[in-house]
Design a protein around this motif. Structure first.
Motif, PDB file in Angstrom:
ATOM      1  N   LYS A 169     -10.547 -12.515   1.415  1.00 24.93           N
ATOM      2  CA  LYS A 169     -10.218 -13.836   0.458  1.00 24.93           C
ATOM      3  C   LYS A 169      -9.188 -13.765  -0.211  1.00 24.93           C
ATOM      4  O   LYS A 169      -8.723 -12.628  -0.780  1.00 24.93           O
ATOM      5  CB  LYS A 169     -11.652 -13.743  -0.409  1.00 24.93           C
ATOM      6  N   ASP A 170      -8.515 -14.970  -0.468  1.00 31.09           N
ATOM      7  CA  ASP A 170      -7.315 -15.119  -1.323  1.00 31.09           C
ATOM      8  C   ASP A 170      -7.875 -15.098  -2.836  1.00 31.09           C
ATOM      9  O   ASP A 170      -8.782 -15.132  -3.266  1.00 31.09           O
ATOM     10  CB  ASP A 170      -6.334 -15.978  -0.889  1.00 31.09           C
ATOM     11  N   SER A 171      -6.950 -15.327  -3.524  1.00 31.96           N
ATOM     12  CA  SER A 171      -7.020 -15.445  -5.226  1.00 31.96           C
ATOM     13  C   SER A 171      -7.848 -16.535  -5.652  1.00 31.96           C
ATOM     14  O   SER A 171      -8.403 -16.722  -6.499  1.00 31.96           O
ATOM     15  CB  SER A 171      -5.694 -15.518  -5.742  1.00 31.96           C
ATOM     16  N   SER A 172      -7.727 -17.640  -4.599  1.00 33.27           N
ATOM     17  CA  SER A 172      -8.500 -19.054  -4.998  1.00 33.27           C
ATOM     18  C   SER A 172     -10.188 -18.547  -4.490  1.00 33.27           C
ATOM     19  O   SER A 172     -10.947 -19.537  -4.788  1.00 33.27           O
ATOM     20  CB  SER A 172      -7.922 -20.014  -4.411  1.00 33.27           C
ATOM     21  N   GLY A 173     -10.205 -17.689  -3.566  1.00 31.70           N
ATOM     22  CA  GLY A 173     -11.534 -17.498  -3.244  1.00 31.70           C
ATOM     23  C   GLY A 173     -11.866 -17.766  -1.938  1.00 31.70           C
ATOM     24  O   GLY A 173     -12.857 -17.814  -1.081  1.00 31.70           O
ATOM     25  N   ALA A 174     -10.801 -18.633  -1.189  1.00 29.72           N
ATOM     26  CA  ALA A 174     -10.802 -19.166   0.324  1.00 29.72           C
ATOM     27  C   ALA A 174     -10.754 -17.939   1.003  1.00 29.72           C
ATOM     28  O   ALA A 174      -9.932 -17.032   0.835  1.00 29.72           O
ATOM     29  CB  ALA A 174      -9.644 -20.008   0.341  1.00 29.72           C
ATOM     30  N   PHE A 175     -11.405 -17.923   2.206  1.00 25.89           N
ATOM     31  CA  PHE A 175     -11.421 -16.785   3.067  1.00 25.89           C
ATOM     32  C   PHE A 175     -10.303 -17.135   4.282  1.00 25.89           C
ATOM     33  O   PHE A 175     -10.286 -18.202   4.863  1.00 25.89           O
ATOM     34  CB  PHE A 175     -12.668 -16.780   3.868  1.00 25.89           C
TER      35      PHE A 175
END
Length: 508
Positions: free
Chosen positions: A241-247
């Motif tokens: 997951k990136d910092s935005s929460g997207a996988f």
């Protein structure tokens, strides 16, 4: 009675999106910096080259036109085909200074010396989405050697880059040139994928080819500085997951494959010798990888012979540049001092230059192998670094302003300015409305003038001029007591014949 024509709207006074204007100090500071770099390049035997801002899209090569997007990535247009004129070719503004060099090297190959060393400085244009600090027109400063396959050319470029950084004011300890080799990375990829017939861990439906998997690995390696060891492991595996929460989907490598890549990325030792030993263990089964290590060892030895220690240039496996572009050694100049970001947090300034060996670029034109290597400095970024260190960006000294007290005596005032300029002093005559003397001094202040020259009718009859030290005057007005101001007046009267000497004294 005819109707009045509809009034045309006024044009908007604004730069196009993604472009900007450069004013006095910006231009002056950039020129001063580039002049110092050019002096270093010249000293190393490189010749200047200025190529056309416009190339054929075919010659640029990287962004060939297609049916849907003929100007993808570049500012391009189709020349109108007219008898005796245009041929209907697609033309484009150059997007870098390397593609034009490849064209020049091919076009003038019978006239140029081999190898051909050149440097180039100038604007380039990219038709990309602009953003904060990202413009569609920006300056580059390149140096390249075309026609030599020897890694001595790569070592020379790296040494010259360290000299250029120091010439503009970057101190030792505030920068490092990091060097890697594409062949070593190819050896790592051979170790990872060499014995695999079918990739079991697909990241997209339809089983991606090994070539696609390799490209995914390269893109992930390039993120090592941003996401660290753990992040790269996740991206090489199942994803993260990136910092935005997207996988973000992972590459799908096995644990053993991931360990090989990480061993390469973390191979840097306490010195070049230890780094080379660690790399050799990682790519021992790859002829290509071992050849890359030999080349790195030769570069390190030549840099040492030139007096470039590991505090200035070092072998570093984590350096990954546009890997489809380079064929051998790659290098990157990184500024290591800290600055504050927009949120007031400390961070390292980062990269200001990069390059490497690209042996396939000229071949597009000649169908013959023509080795080449080079470096490109991000001009705006390096200038920003100098300003961050207080080495540029200070208010520039404006011209001496000769004020006008009598419009009919303009020739006398012009003569004063001419005398100052003849003595090498920057000077100008006020050309606005002379009625309000206060406005003349406001103008001098806005120009950053260090001195104002005043001569009214009375002074002219007596053959004298008033010389006003504007810098001292401002200081006295803000800091000095009345007694100090009287003891150290900022305005003096001197004979007209002594004007130049008095201004020289004030300017120091």
């Amino acid at each position: 009675m005819a109707k009045d024509k509809k009034k045309q709207p006024r044009p908007k006074a604004e730069t196009p999106k993604g472009f900007r204007d450069y004013f006095g100090a910006d231009v002056t500071e950039r020129k001063a910096m580039l002049d110092r770099i050019a002096e270093i390049y010249h000293r190393h035997g490189f010749d200047p080259l200025e190529t056309s801002a416009v190339e054929t899209v075919e010659a640029l090569g990287k962004f060939l036109p297609d049916v849907d997007r003929p100007n993808a990535g570049v500012f391009a247009w189709q020349e109108e085909a007219v008898p005796g004129g245009g041929s209907g070719d697609w033309l484009a503004l150059r997007y870098d200074l390397t593609a034009p060099l490849a064209r020049v090297a091919a076009q003038f190959r019978n006239d140029l010396p081999t190898p051909y060393r050149r440097y180039a400085m100038g604007p380039v244009w990219r038709n990309e989405k602009p953003g904060p600090g990202r413009f569609r027109q920006f300056y580059q400063c390149d140096a390249d050697t075309v026609g030599s396959a020897s890694v001595a050319a790569d070592a020379e470029i790296c040494a010259m880059l360290t000299d250029a950084l120091e010439a503009v004011g970057i101190a030792r300890g505030d920068y490092i040139v990091r060097i890697n080799n594409r062949k070593v990375l190819d050896g790592v990829l051979e170790a990872v994928f060499g014995s695999i017939e079918n990739v079991a861990h697909a990241i997209i439906e339809g089983n991606p080819t090994i070539a696609e998997q390799k490209q995914a690995v390269l893109r992930t390696i390039d993120k090592f500085d941003k996401v660290g060891r753990v992040g790269v492991c996740e991206l090489l595996g199942k994803g993260r997951k990136d910092s935005s929460g997207a996988f973000i989907e992972g590459v799908g490598l096995t644990d053993d494959q991931i360990e090989l890549v990480i061993a390469f990325l973390t191979a840097k030792g306490e010195n070049n010798e230890q780094t080379m030993k660690n790399l050799a263990e990682t790519v021992a089964t790859s002829p290509s990888g071992m050849q890359g290590i030999i080349e790195l060892d030769e570069i390190a030895a030549m840099l040492k012979a030139m007096g470039i220690g590991e505090d200035r240039a070092v072998i570093d496996p984590s350096v990954v540049r546009g890997l489809g572009y380079y064929t051998g050694p790659v290098f990157e100049a990184e500024l290591t001092f800290e600055i504050l970001d927009d949120k007031g947090r400390k961070r390292q300034f980062g990269s200001v230059a990069g390059g490497g060996r690209y042996d396939g670029l000229v071949e597009r034109f000649t169908d013959q192998k023509v080795p080449a290597t080079g470096i490109s400095i991000g001009v705006d970024r390096l200038l920003a670094a100098l300003r961050a260190k207080g080495l540029a960006g200070a208010d520039g000294v404006g011209p001496v302003v000769v004020t006008v007290m009598d419009r009919d005596r303009m020739a006398d005032y012009q003569a004063m300015a001419a005398d100052l300029r003849a003595a090498g002093i920057r000077a100008e005559v006020y050309l606005g409305n002379p009625k309000n003397f206060g406005n003349q001094l406001k103008y001098a202040d806005k120009r950053g003038a260090p001195v104002a020259i005043i001569q009214g009718g009375d002074e002219a009859e007596r053959g004298v001029v008033q010389v006003k030290d504007l810098v001292l005057g401002a200081k006295l007005a803000s800091e000095a007591s009345h007694e100090e101001w009287k003891a150290q007046p900022a305005q003096t009267e001197v004979p007209r014949a002594d004007l130049v000497d008095e201004v020289r004294r004030i300017l120091g």
